[in-house]
Each structure stands twice: as C-alpha cells, then as structure tokens.
Design an enzyme around this catalytic site. Structure first.
Site, PDB file in Angstrom:
ATOM      1  N   CYS A   1      37.398  32.415  44.824  1.00  0.00           N
ATOM      2  CA  CYS A   1      38.681  32.935  44.322  1.00  0.00           C
ATOM      3  C   CYS A   1      39.816  31.974  44.617  1.00  0.00           C
ATOM      4  O   CYS A   1      40.817  31.947  43.909  1.00  0.00           O
ATOM      5  CB  CYS A   1      39.052  34.207  45.058  1.00  0.00           C
ATOM      6  SG  CYS A   1      38.268  35.625  44.468  1.00  0.00           S
TER       7      CYS A   1
ATOM      8  N   TYR B   1      39.953  42.482  52.247  1.00  0.00           N
ATOM      9  CA  TYR B   1      40.374  43.710  51.588  1.00  0.00           C
ATOM     10  C   TYR B   1      39.290  44.757  51.386  1.00  0.00           C
ATOM     11  O   TYR B   1      39.512  45.934  51.635  1.00  0.00           O
ATOM     12  CB  TYR B   1      41.004  43.325  50.238  1.00  0.00           C
ATOM     13  CG  TYR B   1      41.287  44.464  49.307  1.00  0.00           C
ATOM     14  CD1 TYR B   1      42.166  45.478  49.670  1.00  0.00           C
ATOM     15  CD2 TYR B   1      40.671  44.533  48.058  1.00  0.00           C
ATOM     16  CE1 TYR B   1      42.415  46.536  48.807  1.00  0.00           C
ATOM     17  CE2 TYR B   1      40.921  45.579  47.193  1.00  0.00           C
ATOM     18  CZ  TYR B   1      41.789  46.585  47.567  1.00  0.00           C
ATOM     19  OH  TYR B   1      42.037  47.624  46.731  1.00  0.00           O
TER      20      TYR B   1
ATOM     21  N   CYS C   1      30.778  48.182  44.631  1.00  0.00           N
ATOM     22  CA  CYS C   1      30.110  49.462  44.801  1.00  0.00           C
ATOM     23  C   CYS C   1      29.644  49.593  46.238  1.00  0.00           C
ATOM     24  O   CYS C   1      29.619  48.615  46.978  1.00  0.00           O
ATOM     25  CB  CYS C   1      28.864  49.539  43.917  1.00  0.00           C
ATOM     26  SG  CYS C   1      29.203  49.406  42.157  1.00  0.00           S
TER      27      CYS C   1
ATOM     28  N   SER D   1      44.841  47.911  53.954  1.00  0.00           N
ATOM     29  CA  SER D   1      44.304  46.644  54.476  1.00  0.00           C
ATOM     30  C   SER D   1      45.380  45.723  55.038  1.00  0.00           C
ATOM     31  O   SER D   1      45.072  44.818  55.820  1.00  0.00           O
ATOM     32  CB  SER D   1      43.485  45.941  53.405  1.00  0.00           C
ATOM     33  OG  SER D   1      44.168  46.003  52.187  1.00  0.00           O
TER      34      SER D   1
ATOM     35  N   CYS E   1      31.041  37.108  50.438  1.00  0.00           N
ATOM     36  CA  CYS E   1      32.372  37.166  49.817  1.00  0.00           C
ATOM     37  C   CYS E   1      33.443  37.306  50.906  1.00  0.00           C
ATOM     38  O   CYS E   1      33.461  38.294  51.639  1.00  0.00           O
ATOM     39  CB  CYS E   1      32.424  38.368  48.879  1.00  0.00           C
ATOM     40  SG  CYS E   1      34.079  38.703  48.265  1.00  0.00           S
TER      41      CYS E   1
ATOM     42  N   ASN F   1      24.767  46.993  44.166  1.00  0.00           N
ATOM     43  CA  ASN F   1      26.129  46.499  44.397  1.00  0.00           C
ATOM     44  C   ASN F   1      26.129  45.008  44.073  1.00  0.00           C
ATOM     45  O   ASN F   1      25.325  44.264  44.634  1.00  0.00           O
ATOM     46  CB  ASN F   1      26.519  46.738  45.865  1.00  0.00           C
ATOM     47  CG  ASN F   1      27.826  46.060  46.262  1.00  0.00           C
ATOM     48  OD1 ASN F   1      28.036  45.767  47.419  1.00  0.00           O
ATOM     49  ND2 ASN F   1      28.710  45.809  45.321  1.00  0.00           N
ATOM     50  N   GLY F   2      27.016  44.599  43.188  1.00  0.00           N
ATOM     51  CA  GLY F   2      27.095  43.179  42.828  1.00  0.00           C
ATOM     52  C   GLY F   2      27.158  43.006  41.335  1.00  0.00           C
ATOM     53  O   GLY F   2      27.420  43.967  40.600  1.00  0.00           O
TER      54      GLY F   2
ATOM     55  N   ASP G   1      50.788  42.020  53.300  1.00  0.00           N
ATOM     56  CA  ASP G   1      49.860  42.565  52.305  1.00  0.00           C
ATOM     57  C   ASP G   1      48.653  41.636  52.228  1.00  0.00           C
ATOM     58  O   ASP G   1      48.714  40.486  52.684  1.00  0.00           O
ATOM     59  CB  ASP G   1      50.561  42.681  50.942  1.00  0.00           C
ATOM     60  CG  ASP G   1      49.870  43.692  50.015  1.00  0.00           C
ATOM     61  OD1 ASP G   1      48.818  44.256  50.407  1.00  0.00           O
ATOM     62  OD2 ASP G   1      50.385  43.913  48.906  1.00  0.00           O
ATOM     63  N   ASP G   2      47.552  42.137  51.605  1.00  0.00           N
ATOM     64  CA  ASP G   2      46.319  41.343  51.625  1.00  0.00           C
ATOM     65  C   ASP G   2      46.235  40.297  50.528  1.00  0.00           C
ATOM     66  O   ASP G   2      45.626  39.251  50.706  1.00  0.00           O
ATOM     67  CB  ASP G   2      45.097  42.272  51.567  1.00  0.00           C
ATOM     68  CG  ASP G   2      45.175  43.220  50.391  1.00  0.00           C
ATOM     69  OD1 ASP G   2      45.025  42.777  49.258  1.00  0.00           O
ATOM     70  OD2 ASP G   2      45.431  44.420  50.626  1.00  0.00           O
TER      71      ASP G   2
ATOM     72  N   CYS H   1      31.583  32.645  50.401  1.00  0.00           N
ATOM     73  CA  CYS H   1      32.060  32.317  49.065  1.00  0.00           C
ATOM     74  C   CYS H   1      33.577  32.369  49.145  1.00  0.00           C
ATOM     75  O   CYS H   1      34.147  33.379  49.571  1.00  0.00           O
ATOM     76  CB  CYS H   1      31.572  33.326  48.035  1.00  0.00           C
ATOM     77  SG  CYS H   1      32.315  33.038  46.399  1.00  0.00           S
TER      78      CYS H   1
ATOM     79  N   GLY I   1      34.059  52.390  45.850  1.00  0.00           N
ATOM     80  CA  GLY I   1      33.948  52.785  44.452  1.00  0.00           C
ATOM     81  C   GLY I   1      34.260  54.245  44.293  1.00  0.00           C
ATOM     82  O   GLY I   1      33.698  55.079  45.007  1.00  0.00           O
TER      83      GLY I   1
ATOM     84  N   CYS J   1      36.572  36.168  39.671  1.00  0.00           N
ATOM     85  CA  CYS J   1      35.257  36.393  40.296  1.00  0.00           C
ATOM     86  C   CYS J   1      34.227  36.760  39.224  1.00  0.00           C
ATOM     87  O   CYS J   1      34.536  37.494  38.297  1.00  0.00           O
ATOM     88  CB  CYS J   1      35.365  37.530  41.309  1.00  0.00           C
ATOM     89  SG  CYS J   1      33.784  37.923  42.095  1.00  0.00           S
TER      90      CYS J   1
HETATM   91  S1  SF4 Z   1      34.694  34.704  43.778  1.00  0.00           S
HETATM   92 FE1  SF4 Z   1      36.105  35.687  45.265  1.00  0.00          FE
HETATM   93  S2  SF4 Z   1      35.811  37.900  45.084  1.00  0.00           S
HETATM   94 FE2  SF4 Z   1      34.074  36.871  44.062  1.00  0.00          FE
HETATM   95  S3  SF4 Z   1      32.476  36.732  45.619  1.00  0.00           S
HETATM   96 FE3  SF4 Z   1      33.608  34.791  45.736  1.00  0.00          FE
HETATM   97  S4  SF4 Z   1      35.270  35.147  47.228  1.00  0.00           S
HETATM   98 FE4  SF4 Z   1      34.421  37.154  46.663  1.00  0.00          FE
END
Ligand code: SF4
Length: 501
Positions: A474, A280, A35, A321, A274, A137-138, A383-384, A471, A62, A420
């Site tokens: 992923c 992206y 968001c 992106s 993130c 957002n989150g 591509d991303d 983070c 969003g 995620c």
């Molecule tokens: S898990 Fe992936 S998409 Fe989610 S916050 Fe961590 S890096 Fe970002």
C-alpha cells in the site's frame, strides 16, 4: 443437507430496497477489512455456540454477512444470512446446529456482490456424496482464469466469490485423487493470492494459509484439549482457548478424531503479513506474530511524537484504532490525553442508510464530539490512515465546529499510494489521496493546521516484528505476488502499470 435458505427469515429479513442501500459508493473512507474465519473441533461441546462467540470477537473484520456450518458425523449444515452476527442467529438456529465440528465466517466483500445471500459464507458444496463447507479470508488474483477453466469443464457457479472457486477446485481434485488432503494440496498449488481458509467435512476440520501468510490465521487449544483456529487471537480468547501458534504460511492442518495433523502443503514464500493488520484491521487485544496490536499502535503514536511534535493542549484519538496511537503520542510528548470523540459502535454494514435530505441535516452517524473536552483547545488528532480524504475533512470540520482552536493531524501509517489486491477494499490508485497529492496539499484539502504521517521505517519498527516479514505494498507498491495485468490495470494508473512492468 439443510441450510438457512429454507428458513423464511432468510428471505424476508432484507428487502430489496435495503439491499440496494449497501453500495460501494457509500463505503467509508478507509481500507475495509476482509473477513473473519473461525473453526473448532470439539466433540461433546456446543460447537455452534462456541463458533457464534468466536464470530462475535471477529465481527470487526466483516459486518455484511455471517454464517456457521456444523458437521455432525453424517453431514454438514449451514446457517448464514446478511447482517451482523447478532442479527443472523437466533437461539433456535444455534440449538438446531448440533455436531462435533464447526466453522464460521464474518464477511466484508471485496469480490462478488456484497448483498447476495449466495455470497455469504460458509460456502456449502458436495464432493460426490460428501458435503463440505468452506470459509475464506483474503482475495485470489487468478480467480478469473481458474473460473474460466472450470466453466470450460462444464462446472457451473452459484456465487461470484473466489471462495466458491476454491471449494470447486478442492472438490474436483479430491474426486480425482479420492483424498481430500490431496485435493487441498493441489488447489493450493493452483490458486494465487491471499487466503486463510477453514473447511469442514462431516467429521474433520481443515485450515490452510497461503504461502506468503498475507492474512492472519492462528491455532489455539481450549482447557478441555479441543483445537480452535481463528483469524485473530481475540477469537481464541473469547472461547477460553490458549494461543498455541500461527498457522504457518503454506501450512495445512487437519483436526479430527486422530488429533492434530500438520503438513507444509506448498513451500513457504517470503513472509508477507499485511502490515495494515497492525495499523487498523486487527483488534487491539490480538497478538500477531508474537506482537501485541495495542502495543504496536501505542508505539506508532510515540514514534510520531518524536518525528512530528506539535504545540497543543490535548491529544485525542479517532476511535477505535487511533486511540492507542493517541495514548502513545501523549505519553511521549507529555501533552495530556483526552477522549474527544465518541463512536457509535452499533452501525453494521446493512443498517438503513439516511436519505440525502437527512444527510444534509448534518447527522453524525459514526462520531460525535465531546464539546466540553474540545472547546478552546489546540488538538493533536491521531488517526490510522487517510485514504480518499473526505472523512478526514468532515472530521476536522466537526472538531472546529465543536470549538477546537487548532487541529494537528498525525497519521500512524505512511500515505496510502497503492491499491490492495489481496482482500482489502482500497480504491483505484487515482482515488487515493496519497497518490494524487503531496502531504502539504492533503493538509490544505482536509483543512488542518498541520499534518504528518509515520514513516515506513517507524511503522515497521513499532510492530516489534522483523522488517522483512510484511507486505507493505500500500505504501511502496512492492507487491509480494505478481498481479495479472487484467486486474492491475483495473486499479493502477497507467503510469504505475508501466512502472510496475
Ligand atoms: S497491499 Fe496493503 S492492504 Fe493489501 S495486503 Fe499489502 S499492506 Fe495489506
């Protein structure tokens, strides 16, 4: 207190049929944004219009719903609805939203029903006689347990969002301590997960961010000396505000007639922005942690040209992106850059979906190839990410149909292997193609001549930020926050659950 529920347009503008079209199964094959939030304290200015412009800049985060809440010194008024910012607000809506302080929200749902008006934000609630509006957002990971506790205390919920849980907790603890900042502090101690929140009372703006800083939140100042907060710096630029700094992890700011007051409401944890914001989500003209997103993406492409070169005639990017990455790949490799795909930018989440029979006629809703650019050429396509693989497969076919003789796909992130839990809508682990298949198998599946991903090290290096600021879950499964078993089991494969303990 008024809100757009009483406006006939809010009830009439979306038929049930249209609502039913917005299904998770129809969502695109890539991680989806969470968001966008925006807030401004500017007595004497048209805060609703400034927020409207801020939301336009954050529309990419969003497209399911949008809303603006304004505080006028006496109460808080909200207008919100399903759809794009340009569809939700009329001139007359903005004219009627007068006040000194405002927040706004663009929503992509990762929790709750995406099509519910109640789930659109800002979320309005009352603390005794005081009205507050909150936008988030989150994604929290302990919403269920908090909701059950609150329900046990006789509290009822109108929506299914974790934002309502945050607002309810703030209301509860504000009443207990007779102090809204203590209400927010206490709430921040209890909630777990990713949150960048803006909140207004009738005369003040608050903004606070989770102790890991997973979702972005920035602070800016206009030439007139008014404070602005936004998910990204592009939200500051559009209203002429200068980027001052990030809202730090664990920080709460209050902006009112007393000026800017800052405090560390909960101790900061290991910073965990993130990394997908760079890959992206964020707009390329935004700056995150002092690093420009466009430049990071260009460097990702350059790194791919070094680690995974290809013999080709042309480099193209998948809009939007993938384009800076394609520019970087072209510069580093010496292969010319070209625009080979044109994106239809005006499709929101709530657009009328084609029927299956129309789909079978091969309509190209999002991307159309430039045949005269592609025909007879060996392409590097940047591509991303590849999440499920179905879109990439269709894209490769589209390029071959347009006459590409070879397609070498280069991805500006490593394979997405883990879902995620922090506000990004990725599938369960078994649906992630990077988890189910090797790179060679994926190449075969999507039908390319070659496929290469960026390494995790090169991805972080391209951002120019410190390697321990992100983070990266992923890609490596190392979640910065403990995810409760109930939630983890919903998205992780059995093996991964055991592995993650
Ligand atoms: S898990 Fe992936 S998409 Fe989610 S916050 Fe961590 S890096 Fe970002």
């Amino acid at each position: 207190m008024t809100d757009s529920r009483t406006c006939p347009r809010a009830c009439e503008s979306h038929s049930d049929d249209e609502r039913s079209l917005i299904k998770r199964s129809e969502r695109p094959d890539r991680p989806e944004e969470a968001c966008g939030v925006f807030g401004i304290y500017a007595p004497g200015e048209d805060v609703a219009r400034l927020t409207y412009f801020g939301l336009h800049a954050l529309q990419h985060r969003g497209q399911e719903s949008a809303g603006i809440a304004v505080g006028d010194g006496e109460t808080v008024t909200v207008t919100k609805n399903l759809g794009l910012v340009s569809r939700v607000f009329r001139e007359s809506d903005l004219d009627s939203l007068t006040g000194n302080v405002a927040i706004g929200h663009t929503r992509y749902s990762t929790t709750g029903m995406s099509t519910s008006w109640e789930n659109a934000q800002p979320h309005l609630s009352a603390i005794g006689h005081q009205v507050i509006a909150l936008a988030h957002n989150g994604n929290l990971v302990n919403t269920h347990e908090l909701r059950e506790d609150l329900k046990g205390n006789g509290i009822r919920f109108r929506s299914t969002t974790d934002s309502e849980v945050i607002a309810t907790l703030i209301g509860h603890y504000t009443q207990a301590h007779n102090h809204i900042r203590e209400g927010i502090r206490e709430t921040m101690r209890l909630i777990k997960g990713a949150y960048s929140v803006v909140l207004i009372t009738e005369n003040a703006l608050y903004a606070f961010r989770d102790p890991y800083g997973i979702r972005p939140l920035v602070l800016g100042k206009t030439a007139g000396g008014h404070w602005v907060v936004a998910s990204e710096t592009c939200g500051l630029d559009i209203v002429g505000a200068e980027h001052v700094r990030e809202i730090e992890p664990g920080e709460m700011v209050k902006i009112s007639a007393d000026g800017l007051e800052v405090e560390l409401a909960v101790p900061a944890e290991k910073p965990s922005l993130c990394v997908f914001e760079f890959v992206y989500f964020a707009r390329p003209d935004s700056v995150l942690n002092d690093c420009t997103v466009y430049e990071a993406r260009r460097q990702m492409g350059a790194a791919l040209a070094r680690s995974a070169p290809a013999e080709a005639d042309l480099v193209i990017g998948v809009p939007d992106s993938g384009v800076p990455g394609a520019v970087g790949f072209a510069e580093e490799s010496g292969i010319p850059f070209g625009e080979g795909l044109i994106k239809n930018r005006y499709i929101g989440r709530t657009f009328i979906s084609p029927t299956q029979s129309i789909r079978q006629q091969g309509i190209k809703l999002k991307l159309n190839p430039l045949r005269h650019v592609i025909e007879g050429r060996r392409l590097v396509v940047v591509d991303d990410s590849i999440v499920r693989g179905n879109t990439s497969r269709k894209l490769v076919q589209l390029l071959r149909d347009a006459g590409a003789t070879e397609v070498h796909m280069r991805i500006t992130s490593p394979p997405v292997r883990w879902p995620c839990f922090f506000g990004i809508d990725t599938d369960s682990q078994e649906q992630l193609i990077g988890s189910a298949m090797s790179v060679e198998q994926i190449a075969d599946h999507i039908g390319v001549d070659s496929l290469a991903y960026l390494s995790l090290e090169d991805l972080v290096g391209a951002t120019g930020c410190a390697p321990d600021e992100f983070c990266l879950a992923c890609f490596d499964g190392a979640y910065p926050i403990d995810v409760p078993d109930g939630i983890r089991k919903g998205k992780l494969s059995l093996e991964s659950c055991e592995e993650a303990g």
